[in-house]
Design a protein around this motif. Sequence first.
Motif, short mmCIF file in Angstrom:
data_model
loop_
_atom_site.label_atom_id
_atom_site.label_comp_id
_atom_site.label_asym_id
_atom_site.label_seq_id
_atom_site.Cartn_x
_atom_site.Cartn_y
_atom_site.Cartn_z
N PHE A 463 104.72 41.33 -116.12
CA PHE A 463 105.68 42.42 -115.89
C PHE A 463 105.74 42.76 -114.40
CE2 PHE A 463 101.49 44.06 -116.87
CZ PHE A 463 101.24 44.91 -115.81
N PRO A 464 106.87 43.33 -113.98
CA PRO A 464 107.00 43.78 -112.59
C PRO A 464 106.29 45.14 -112.43
CG PRO A 464 109.14 43.63 -113.72
CD PRO A 464 108.09 43.54 -114.76
N GLN A 465 105.75 45.36 -111.22
CA GLN A 465 105.01 46.59 -110.97
C GLN A 465 105.67 47.49 -109.94
OE1 GLN A 465 100.74 46.44 -110.21
NE2 GLN A 465 100.69 44.42 -111.17
N VAL A 466 105.39 48.79 -110.08
CA VAL A 466 105.85 49.78 -109.12
C VAL A 466 104.71 50.09 -108.16
CG1 VAL A 466 106.69 52.15 -108.85
CG2 VAL A 466 107.34 50.82 -110.89
N LYS A 467 105.02 50.13 -106.86
CA LYS A 467 104.00 50.41 -105.84
C LYS A 467 104.66 51.10 -104.66
CE LYS A 467 101.39 46.23 -106.86
NZ LYS A 467 101.12 44.82 -106.47
N MET A 468 103.86 51.89 -103.93
CA MET A 468 104.36 52.36 -102.65
C MET A 468 103.70 51.52 -101.55
SD MET A 468 104.10 55.93 -100.54
CE MET A 468 105.28 56.98 -101.37
N ARG A 469 104.58 50.91 -100.74
CA ARG A 469 104.12 50.12 -99.59
C ARG A 469 104.71 50.71 -98.32
NH1 ARG A 469 101.71 45.51 -100.98
NH2 ARG A 469 102.34 44.48 -102.93
N LYS A 470 103.89 51.01 -97.37
CA LYS A 470 104.37 51.55 -96.09
C LYS A 470 105.41 52.65 -96.31
CE LYS A 470 102.25 48.08 -93.77
NZ LYS A 470 100.85 48.50 -93.59
N GLY A 471 105.12 53.53 -97.19
CA GLY A 471 105.99 54.68 -97.40
C GLY A 471 107.18 54.45 -98.31
N VAL A 472 107.34 53.22 -98.79
CA VAL A 472 108.52 52.93 -99.61
C VAL A 472 108.12 52.50 -101.02
CG1 VAL A 472 110.58 51.46 -99.81
CG2 VAL A 472 109.76 52.18 -97.55
N TRP A 473 108.77 53.08 -102.03
CA TRP A 473 108.54 52.67 -103.41
C TRP A 473 109.24 51.35 -103.68
CZ3 TRP A 473 104.83 54.70 -106.20
CH2 TRP A 473 104.44 56.03 -105.96
N VAL A 474 108.51 50.40 -104.19
CA VAL A 474 109.13 49.10 -104.50
C VAL A 474 108.80 48.70 -105.95
CG1 VAL A 474 109.04 48.21 -102.13
CG2 VAL A 474 107.07 47.90 -103.64
N VAL A 475 109.67 47.88 -106.50
CA VAL A 475 109.37 47.22 -107.78
C VAL A 475 109.22 45.74 -107.48
CG1 VAL A 475 110.30 46.57 -110.04
CG2 VAL A 475 110.56 48.92 -109.22
N GLU A 476 108.05 45.21 -107.82
CA GLU A 476 107.75 43.83 -107.44
C GLU A 476 107.46 42.97 -108.66
OE1 GLU A 476 105.35 44.50 -103.21
OE2 GLU A 476 104.28 43.97 -105.05
N PRO A 477 107.98 41.76 -108.69
CA PRO A 477 107.60 40.83 -109.76
C PRO A 477 106.21 40.28 -109.48
CG PRO A 477 109.00 39.71 -108.20
CD PRO A 477 108.90 41.14 -107.73
N PRO A 478 105.55 39.74 -110.49
CA PRO A 478 104.28 39.05 -110.21
C PRO A 478 104.56 37.86 -109.31
CG PRO A 478 104.65 39.28 -112.59
CD PRO A 478 105.93 39.63 -111.91
N PRO A 479 103.58 37.44 -108.51
CA PRO A 479 103.81 36.32 -107.59
C PRO A 479 104.37 35.11 -108.33
CG PRO A 479 101.61 37.26 -107.28
CD PRO A 479 102.21 37.94 -108.45
N GLY A 480 105.42 34.54 -107.78
CA GLY A 480 106.01 33.32 -108.35
C GLY A 480 106.96 33.58 -109.50
N MET A 481 107.21 34.84 -109.84
CA MET A 481 108.11 35.09 -110.97
C MET A 481 109.39 35.78 -110.52
SD MET A 481 105.61 35.89 -114.17
CE MET A 481 106.92 35.59 -115.34
N GLU A 482 109.80 35.50 -109.28
CA GLU A 482 111.03 36.09 -108.76
C GLU A 482 112.24 35.62 -109.55
OE1 GLU A 482 108.67 34.72 -106.99
OE2 GLU A 482 107.89 36.38 -105.78
#
Lengths: 808, 808
Positions: A463-482
């Motif tokens: 599943f894709p995850q929600v994270k804050m990176r450098k002040g920005v909220w992002v939704v990221e896929p697991p590596p290689g699952m773009e």
Amino acid sequence: MTPVTSGLWHKLIAFQVYGANTGVGKTVACTVLGKAFRTHYPDWQINYLKPVSTGPASDADDKYVKRYTGHRAECIFQFSDPVSPHIAAHIEPPSDQQVLGRVSEELFKHAKSIKPKGEYGITMVETAGGVLSPAPSGSLQADLYRPLRLPVILIGDHRLGGIAATISAFESLTVRGYDVEAVMIFESGNLGNTGYLMKFFKTHKLPIFELPALPPAGDVSKIQESMASYYKHVSQQRDISRLAQLLVNRHFIRLKDLERMASKANSVIWHPFTQHKDRTDSSILAFDSAYGDFFQTYSSQLPAGYDFISEESTPTQNNTSLLQPAFDGSASWWTQGLGHGNPELSLAAAYAAGRYGHVMFAGAIHQPALSIANKMLQGLENPRLQKVFFSDNGSTGIEVAIKMALKASSIRYGWEPGSKDIGILGLKGSYHGDTIGAMDCSEPSTYNEKVEWYHGRGYWFDFPQVKMRKGVWVVEPPPGMETEFGQPRSFKNLDEIFDFEARDSLKYESYIEGVLNWLIKSGGRKFGALVIEPVLLGAGGMLFVDPLFQRTLVNVVRKSNLFYSPSKQPFIPLDETGDASSMWTGLPVVFDEVFTGLYRLGRFSSASFLKVHPDISVHAKLLTGGLLPLCTTLASQSIFDAFLSDDKTDALLHGHSYTAHAIGCHVANVSLNKMEKLEMGKSWQNYQKSWQIPVSSSTVTWSMWSKETVTALSHNEQVDAVIALGSVLAISLHDESGSAGYTSDVANHLRDALLYESHGHKWIVHSRVLGNVLYLMASMTTDCETISAVENSLLAKLKDVGNSPKGS
Amino acid sequence: MTPVTSGLWHKLIAFQVYGANTGVGKTVACTVLGKAFRTHYPDWQINYLKPVSTGPASDADDKYVKRYTGHRAECIFQFSDPVSPHIAAHIEPPSDQQVLGRVSEELFKHAKSIKPKGEYGITMVETAGGVLSPAPSGSLQADLYRPLRLPVILIGDHRLGGIAATISAFESLTVRGYDVEAVMIFESGNLGNTGYLMKFFKTHKLPIFELPALPPAGDVSKIQESMASYYKHVSQQRDISRLAQLLVNRHFIRLKDLERMASKANSVIWHPFTQHKDRTDSSILAFDSAYGDFFQTYSSQLPAGYDFISEESTPTQNNTSLLQPAFDGSASWWTQGLGHGNPELSLAAAYAAGRYGHVMFAGAIHQPALSIANKMLQGLENPRLQKVFFSDNGSTGIEVAIKMALKASSIRYGWEPGSKDIGILGLKGSYHGDTIGAMDCSEPSTYNEKVEWYHGRGYWFDFPQVKMRKGVWVVEPPPGMETEFGQPRSFKNLDEIFDFEARDSLKYESYIEGVLNWLIKSGGRKFGALVIEPVLLGAGGMLFVDPLFQRTLVNVVRKSNLFYSPSKQPFIPLDETGDASSMWTGLPVVFDEVFTGLYRLGRFSSASFLKVHPDISVHAKLLTGGLLPLCTTLASQSIFDAFLSDDKTDALLHGHSYTAHAIGCHVANVSLNKMEKLEMGKSWQNYQKSWQIPVSSSTVTWSMWSKETVTALSHNEQVDAVIALGSVLAISLHDESGSAGYTSDVANHLRDALLYESHGHKWIVHSRVLGNVLYLMASMTTDCETISAVENSLLAKLKDVGNSPKGS
């Protein structure tokens, strides 16, 4: 903030003198004791402290004690009206924190002034009025002083009615976790109070000491003389001598017990989730007690692996406190909600114990169980849920949920009763508990594969995850699952991520459908339930799942007709229309809200973030506000109906002995009421402000951890990403070397650094680590000041750890 | 015996007036209230009752109240000395039972004298002194009256120190499970007690009512006149009016809540181990509360299936009690040991809650956990056991035990980590819990085969059973297994059966060896543990296993070298010498003492009956005296060592959030201390006498159920066999038709018959049934009188059921 202090020193023997009522002779008792201490310990410092005194200063207790003993005697807050402090101090009364802070300062002063060589000190802290008389702020005095938890000498009431008054006062102290060390009481003549109490307190191993009646008032000019003679005589009586020695001995016994606790534990305790090969005495924290958000830890114990000696850290000395307040940064394994030692919960537990004890629940009902069942059904606002089943913890609650769901599927889809090959659908990194059935709901991993009877049964989605990176909220896929999930995407704020109508779920839908097709059509797999932790996967490493993915997963599973073979079309009633109906479709959907529910993420239900209604919902941990184990598994009518039959053995054959124990249920009712009030009230608004989005009228997400700190953390070069929601903050540290071992060392170093006092705080932070993630969790009553102090400590320690030589 | 009574009627509104201290104006308050009731309810009977009064009779409170109100007013026990009742009544004081019995009688009289048409009654029961003032017997007054649990009006203390006194009194009542309905307090002028208490009690939703100060004493001759005018004026004040109505309303709300509780439960509760198809409102027992050995059940509810209307049974009438005391004959699912509503346990729970709340246990220790660990290790007197692991209930404790044992075997015998094909050895009819891992330890049966993820893993031996038939103890093989186990054999007494040295175990040895050979050599099976419930298999139907068979099974397994393949000779240290060593041989032996341990069978450990030491031992249920869930799994050093490794994932990865919760641990310490005292003291000697064998100096077995009754039961023609050991009595009823369904009907009929009041008792017996077995279980504090009354009821009901038309 919770007044944070501690009341134990190696060389200062401090105790608190409470009265069973006003006018029972506390000051006289202190004077007698003071003189007795002097006789036995001629070289010691003896101090008398009266934090709050009412009535004319010339008459005050400190002067009185000083007159007859010559000891250092002091009064901190003096109010001239001879009434209760909360009335006497009606204009600008000192706050609880001020009173406690000043008492604490004085005690530290006393401890510091003890000379290193051979000398000890004794401080008697005399309270005002009875045990529960109001303090200047209006708080109950015994609540105000509770963080110190000094050993208590209770002065009994020698008058008519004094037996009742003394025992009730003792009970009020006990309910608050005080240790009463001795009772002193004036002779009561033919009332026989002493004799009765002596017998009564024997069960509690509590010694009682009688003081002779005061000399008759007589000639005013001679009163000082006759009192001086009384004190001289009484303080040398054999049993008063014995009391003085006993109080000193009890102090050293307490020290010895605390000192040995860790090593004794090391020899007899098998700790949960612990590799014991590395366990040493010093790796075990000894808790004397806890209050509010803080443990009182025995402070000679520092983590063995600590190697960042910052300038501020000071070694434990004879005259520094032996108890170190430590912020309970894991909310005691995610359970804590209303503060440790909460007197309201304590009384609630006692009430249910006193009214019921435990009463058998099969075929029976009692009010606390009925109330909590209704409260859960109402609070979840899920029209599907109709029935409540009780068990003892999240793991057993999940076993119940699985039994419910699989039976319902088996019956709907016409599988053999007791089919062994049914799996569940879930997410990678899920965790549902430690019993075999709950373990089987998680995918095989290094943490369970070595358990002989573990056998992962199901399929677990990426599943894709929600994270804050450098002040920005992002939704990221697991590596290689773009390809499957799309490229990482930034969002203006968390609310945007939860704005499902504005987002596109098509990619998720087709991915999920594809996987299901492959599993079932190609793989011939059979599934009986979808089991997920909404929003946040806790033990898996505080993984913030893209809520749109979870929502889509539920919707796809519900719409799918893959779960039954086309030849065995199940009977599904016509009124089936999705969420509003109580009838499940596709697979029963089980939400494990054990960690995320009941205000952990700021809301009663974590399902509400996803805007979907599960068919089965499991709740534990915060259910009792953090006091004791209890779990509820709620189910829809259609799940319940699957067990109805003429055959008893078709029933849900599950039920622990203490099912729906009255204490747990009643405490849960009181806890949820309190948390509901906090939600409705203003105490959380200060947190919410920091996360509010001015333009949006429908802010859905906020955290007790400030946006400023979360953002700052996300910019820290050692930090990979951060998440914060409700009371949870989780920091993923960089895996620079690419090796998990090294990474987890960095998180461990930060954890250990937080255990060191520094940066001017009188307390430390106790936290837990999951791999490379350090998380912190507040209770529902942690105030802004405490949160902010913990945040500062975290930022500073992160800097310390960053500046230290790596790998040292 | 525990005074058994109840305090709730449809038409009599009874409450108890307690004082926060002596001299707070209880009698004046009763007089005011009495007059206010009269104003609002002119046609009702208003009664005043003073159970115990001290001081001159001419001055007594009943006369006072009568003078100003004209109501029926009575004092039951009058002592002329104006001191505490326990001193005033020093010559032949009435017992608690006598006082309570007389109060109860009076209340019943009041209830009975209410005319059927439209009329109601009110009785105020005024206590003496403060809440915890001693009764004539010396018991605390609030403990004495607790079985009635009348709603309380607390008279607050209006004097200096009165805030503390009032709140402490409230807490002492709460700890005992009383419901305080209202506080009345005299005006306190500038002390501000009322204002403070009003604010304080708001959190508890407790209303408070102020009474104007009494008129000044003034002229003695006019005092009656001025008091009369005071009463007239005050009783008509608006808020006193409101109080009078509120108390009446609260009564009807309580009735309504009780009345609806079962039907509300029927709509929202999913009961444990229950086929809900037949559940109706009336099949659910509503518990108002419980005390000692008795539930207080809402008595309009009688079992739906009851069909033996004996002459003595009387329908519930408006003026008979609505609460029916029911003997807790299943010891609340085998947990109860020290009585419901035990104030000592209640206070212990509150103390730990107040001192700690729950504190996280990973890598930590607190005193209650350390103490209970040591107490268990010492109490079990098993030199093998060295380490204590905590969990929440017997089922999770067994899961832990299984994980421990299988890992130890796997490592010793060099099996793959996480081998899935390892089974356990056990006995047929075993039961170890409801979670999947615990379920898998029992053989497939109708009760678990329908659970989707259940998968019985192991082999379960047949075994000979111990039973009393027609007054004679016999050991019987299962039907058709006389060749393997020998013919049925009679013994003079139970002790003979436990005299292992005098008995021959050769037949058992060769049978067990044969089965193992067949399983392993021919069947290629792999086993990792022996798991048994010592002496008594509980849920399996109270099966009393021949202890020699269990002992032999352990010994054979320990000596056997069948469990590892000869090519993989395991490393076993040389000092391995059997029982005395801590090193396991053959297989790790797990004893599930969850039901049988901790005095259930009269001894701390049920293993001690078998004179063998397990390697792992599981304890729950009675551990907390019957208050709340807690479990300990104890293990030997060699089991513990199997988990030591440099790899964290080789650890025992188990641990619930509330692991070793402080409340459970502290209550367990207090409970075990109390039970230990009972064992050492004389209270069990009366039971033991009946079973003592004069010629034997080493009597090992006894029961709380008398030898006479057990023998009589065994001669009853409906009874197949009986067993009795410690607090357990189990009666197997004849299966005349040979059909299990019919048989279980007979046991159910007996159970239902016991739920009917009759034979002159004011209470009924609540029991549970397992198939054709009805069992009864006492607590460790049940007195001889109660046991004997329950026995009589059982014998009589058995006769009733026997005489009734079968199958009706």
